[in-house]
Scaffold this active site. Sequence first.
Site, PDB file in Angstrom:
ATOM      1  CG  HIS A 183      -9.799   8.028 -15.339  1.00  0.00           C
ATOM      2  ND1 HIS A 183      -9.305   7.834 -13.425  1.00  0.00           N
ATOM      3  CD2 HIS A 183     -10.221   9.413 -15.083  1.00  0.00           C
ATOM      4  CE1 HIS A 183      -9.935   8.562 -12.936  1.00  0.00           C
ATOM      5  NE2 HIS A 183     -10.533   9.345 -13.914  1.00  0.00           N
TER       6      HIS A 183
ATOM      7  CG  HIS B 257       0.236  12.991   1.351  1.00  0.00           C
ATOM      8  ND1 HIS B 257      -1.437  13.177   1.083  1.00  0.00           N
ATOM      9  CD2 HIS B 257      -0.070  12.028   2.117  1.00  0.00           C
ATOM     10  CE1 HIS B 257      -1.977  12.322   2.123  1.00  0.00           C
ATOM     11  NE2 HIS B 257      -0.987  11.161   2.177  1.00  0.00           N
TER      12      HIS B 257
ATOM     13  CG  ASN C 213      -4.162  -1.725  -0.494  1.00  0.00           C
ATOM     14  OD1 ASN C 213      -5.348  -2.215  -0.592  1.00  0.00           O
ATOM     15  ND2 ASN C 213      -3.010  -2.177  -0.180  1.00  0.00           N
ATOM     16  CB  THR C 214      -2.565  -4.696  -4.930  1.00  0.00           C
ATOM     17  OG1 THR C 214      -1.252  -4.035  -5.203  1.00  0.00           O
ATOM     18  CG2 THR C 214      -2.567  -3.471  -5.998  1.00  0.00           C
ATOM     19  NE  ARG C 215      -7.501  -5.735  -0.069  1.00  0.00           N
ATOM     20  CZ  ARG C 215      -7.924  -4.604  -0.642  1.00  0.00           C
ATOM     21  NH1 ARG C 215      -7.591  -3.452  -1.070  1.00  0.00           N
ATOM     22  NH2 ARG C 215      -9.279  -4.151  -0.547  1.00  0.00           N
TER      23      ARG C 215
ATOM     24  CB  SER D 155      -1.115   0.124   1.360  1.00  0.00           C
ATOM     25  OG  SER D 155      -0.107   0.219   2.288  1.00  0.00           O
TER      26      SER D 155
ATOM     27  CG  HIS E  25      -4.736   4.512  -1.904  1.00  0.00           C
ATOM     28  ND1 HIS E  25      -5.984   4.395  -1.839  1.00  0.00           N
ATOM     29  CD2 HIS E  25      -4.574   3.805  -1.256  1.00  0.00           C
ATOM     30  CE1 HIS E  25      -6.030   3.523  -1.809  1.00  0.00           C
ATOM     31  NE2 HIS E  25      -5.212   2.989  -1.039  1.00  0.00           N
TER      32      HIS E  25
ATOM     33  N   GLY F 158      -3.005  -4.650  12.954  1.00  0.00           N
ATOM     34  CA  GLY F 158      -1.681  -4.392  12.684  1.00  0.00           C
ATOM     35  C   GLY F 158      -0.586  -3.094  12.706  1.00  0.00           C
TER      36      GLY F 158
END
Lengths: 294, 294
Positions: free
Chosen positions: A164, A116, A128-130, A112, A126, A278
């Site tokens: 996009h 900024h 995040n892959t999981r 993740s 941002h 976490g």
Amino acid sequence: MTYHEAGSVEVQRAQARAWFESLRSRICAALEILEQEAPPELFPGTPASFAFKPWNRKSGEGGGTGGFLKGGRLFEKAAVHTSSANGKLTPELAKTLPGGDKQLDYLSTSISLIIHPRSPRVPTVHMNTRFLATSVGWFGGGADLTPMLPEQRSQQATDAAVFHRAMQRACDAHDPSYYPKFKAWADEYFFLPHRNEARGVGGIFYDHLNSGDFAKDFAFTRDVGLALLEAYPGIVRRRMREAWTGQERKQQLACRSLYAEFNLLYDRGTMFGLRTGGNVETILSSMPPMVSWD
Amino acid sequence: MTYHEAGSVEVQRAQARAWFESLRSRICAALEILEQEAPPELFPGTPASFAFKPWNRKSGEGGGTGGFLKGGRLFEKAAVHTSSANGKLTPELAKTLPGGDKQLDYLSTSISLIIHPRSPRVPTVHMNTRFLATSVGWFGGGADLTPMLPEQRSQQATDAAVFHRAMQRACDAHDPSYYPKFKAWADEYFFLPHRNEARGVGGIFYDHLNSGDFAKDFAFTRDVGLALLEAYPGIVRRRMREAWTGQERKQQLACRSLYAEFNLLYDRGTMFGLRTGGNVETILSSMPPMVSWD
């Protein structure tokens, strides 16, 4: 549905983990190059680099590596984390997950990141892959872009269009149904009902992705990461040559309040992390470095 | 238990409302005097005053008045709001409230305030008191002090001691059991589990207070408001003559992150408001004016 053909879930997790960790290194390297490239007349000071901090879970097994860049000249704050865990779900949380009715044990691995930038003209991003597995396994994730200035916050604005397109290419290479579905999901997910406003221009969001073919779903998740690596540095490079005004900095700090509210009120990763032991330091590192609520 | 002796619940609510609105005026006046008194060498600029903004609920009946002071020289941001509502609880929310099993209709009236001083040496304060009635009525509320500098954040520090003494006097005048109970409740309530840290030095917290005697409970709630009015301006007056360093300002902005996290992750008033069609502008006005997450 299980991912029989690719071997045990531990092997699948190891493959996903190796990818997430290699992606982390590539993204951090790309960001450090940008820190060095940024024009010194707009971004005085010394280029910052990432500090990597391993941590272990207090409950269950596993841990991760927090990648922190703080007080950079181009990047006010950046966090790129990987983590992997073997744990037990609470029965309450298990009810909300595929296969959670059959077992509370889970395996996970993820990357993740939240970046900024200091300049209000450079969008925040941002991703995040999981990979998660209970009695079944699946991939999930998303990436979204948050430009800070009103004129950049439309779907037609240049940066939004570039972002996009990159996400669409990643999706279309795997399944023509993905992009419309995952783009709409992002529009729904990255939205703040109490503000009646999106946090940014969106991107893609997907979850519980299990086509029955581990290799296919894993390849798609890899392409989402590569799309981020392809699109975001280009956006930063174009925008980092633009000077900004004090008024624009104010708009940025105010716009970041949507980001802070989203993470604390709605973000699944934040809630999952806080509820499953976490690492609080890495979870909260997604928060913007400076925010105003006027 | 109902409050039979004091007349209908509407009359009780009208009495509580009149008090909350008069307390609001007195508190705002006291804060505006402090804005004017603050030494100009530390607080340059023009003294700010409150702007009052009435609003109406989109669902149900009622509304309130938001009192906003923004960009003051002594007070970076202050919010003192009153609101009153006739509404319908969601069945889910009703389950968590006394008398909610008998009816979903509720009446409420409340005052809430949060003061964010500009100087890191002047503590932030919060107070909320309310009267709520479903099929039964009760009072609730609390007040807590949040000093921003590490050396001020112990129970023995001067400002904390002054604040606690004022709250204890308000409690002891009504029931010797109140203070130990309500102080412990504040310590539990104003705590951030994920940080393993209190947001400030605490104060008092109480809820579902119904002794069977409306007049008694109402008098206690009035005294909580008066205790705030008695203690806080004195704390501000002492601290506003102290110069501060850039390092202390940084500590303040970082400490405010606990405040922001508390309000979005744990605060009952925020959640109740967002779920029952409250006014988002007034609810979010409790957020600190500037916050850092380093």
